[in-house]
Design an enzyme around this catalytic site. Structure first.
Site, PDB file in Angstrom:
ATOM      1  CG  ASP A   1     128.239   1.519  -8.492  1.00 40.24           C
ATOM      2  OD1 ASP A   1     129.027   1.279  -9.423  1.00 40.24           O
ATOM      3  OD2 ASP A   1     128.469   2.364  -7.605  1.00 40.24           O
ATOM      4  CB  SER A   2     128.684  -0.547 -13.936  1.00 42.71           C
ATOM      5  OG  SER A   2     128.872  -1.912 -13.604  1.00 42.71           O
TER       6      SER A   2
ATOM      7  CG  ASP B   1     130.402  -1.555  -6.828  1.00 40.87           C
ATOM      8  OD1 ASP B   1     131.527  -1.829  -6.378  1.00 40.87           O
ATOM      9  OD2 ASP B   1     130.223  -1.062  -7.952  1.00 40.87           O
TER      10      ASP B   1
ATOM     11  CE  LYS C   1     133.905  -1.875  -7.448  1.00 38.43           C
ATOM     12  NZ  LYS C   1     133.753  -0.384  -7.562  1.00 38.43           N
TER      13      LYS C   1
ATOM     14  CD  GLU D   1     132.835   4.423  -6.817  1.00 35.86           C
ATOM     15  OE1 GLU D   1     132.731   5.663  -6.775  1.00 35.86           O
ATOM     16  OE2 GLU D   1     132.352   3.736  -7.732  1.00 35.86           O
TER      17      GLU D   1
ATOM     18  CD  GLU E   1     136.678   3.435 -13.666  1.00 39.43           C
ATOM     19  OE1 GLU E   1     135.916   3.568 -14.635  1.00 39.43           O
ATOM     20  OE2 GLU E   1     136.281   3.237 -12.510  1.00 39.43           O
TER      21      GLU E   1
END
Length: 302
Positions: free
Chosen positions: A75-76, A118, A147, A149, A217
């Site tokens: 999602d970057s 993501d 993925k 978070e 991260e």
């Protein structure tokens, strides 16, 4: 002219010369497909896992041909492709579009990389049912793993729910971009004893829930290395977490030196010494595999 001395028609590929992503077919086909089982074996064998983000067909095919094990459709893209200041505004529709692009690029090149997509903010937090509906759409778009978070109890519950239903999951622990505001901005996490212990507990819970991979991260090198050693089956992938993780990931634009702001400490510009993008990708893979990247003194945190 083609290899037979004949000029190709405009807009038509020369005989034997494949257009766009297919040009990488001969290189990528030499490698075995990267699967979750392969990732697990690499972890056991101590073979470093090279992960890179990509958001379109051409760059995905080039990264695959360079030997990248996993391509992450992150999602970057909200920041590097859409110009947002955070990833929070990225929609599931955005992720589906870019996942399809990457999947089609790798398929066209007969590539071997495992695709991780993501689950964006708001696409899984409401319920297990929402999470699996979103995950299924990403898998149908071409992802091999999704993925998400966080490591709180409800996130762990979602991970277990998805894994039990056959959807491989990559977890992501601090710094998680979707929750950057709640964490007080972009800063290294886990420096206090209390924060470090929470990360250990969260990582263990995600490992037990069945996560196949876990991005760590902006975590102190020593802590990330310790967490990695405590994993029963989960392969840790570091970004600003030192050299002790099972693998590394960077945002493609960062490692190519394309950054509108200040470059993060953990980034190395692989384009600086490369003649072209494929060469930079190959240099990144080689550096991850031989352990020369990251250099803990240059790219890690204490």
């Amino acid at each position: 002219m083609n290899q037979h001395g004949r000029s190709a028609e405009p807009g038509v590929a020369s005989e034997g010369i494949a257009p766009y992503g297919d040009a990488h077919r001969g290189i990528a086909a030499k490698r075995k497909k990267t699967t979750t089982a392969r990732i697990s074996q690499m972890r056991v064998d101590g073979e470093k896992i090279a992960v890179l983000t990509a958001y379109d067909a051409t760059f995905a095919a080039a990264a695959d041909a360079a030997g990248v094990d996993c391509i992450m459709v992150g999602d970057s893209l909200g920041m590097v492709c859409q110009g947002r200041t955070t990833t929070v505004g990225v929609s599931l529709e955005d992720m589906l579009y870019h996942t399809r692009c990457v999947s089609q690029g790798i398929a066209r090149a007969d590539g071997s990389a495992l695709i991780i997509a993501d689950l964006p903010f708001g696409s899984y937090q409401q319920s297990n049912e929402q999470a699996i509906a979103s995950a299924v759409q990403l898998m149908q778009a071409g992802a091999h793993m999704v993925k998400l978070e966080g490591g709180d109890w409800w996130t762990v519950d979602i991970v277990e729910f998805l894994v039990q239903r056959g959807i491989p999951v990559c977890a992501h622990l601090r710094l998680t971009p979707q929750t950057v505001s709640a964490l007080g901005g972009y800063r290294v996490q886990g420096r206090s004893e209390e924060a470090a212990e929470k990360l250990r507990v969260d990582a263990g819970a995600l490992d037990n829930a069945g996560a196949s991979m876990m991005v760590l991260e902006m975590i102190p090198t020593e802590l990330a290395t310790s967490i990695t050693s405590e994993m029963k089956s989960c392969a840790t992938i570091g970004i600003g977490a030192g050299s002790g993780t099972a693998g590394q990931v960077l945002v493609m634009h960062d490692m190519l030196g394309i950054n509108l702001g200040r470059m993060a400490k953990f980034v190395r510009n692989f384009m600086r010494d490369a003649e072209d993008v494929p060469t930079a990708f190959a240099a990144y893979v080689a550096a991850v595999k031989d352990g020369s990247f990251p250099d803990d003194k240059l790219h890690g945190f204490l």
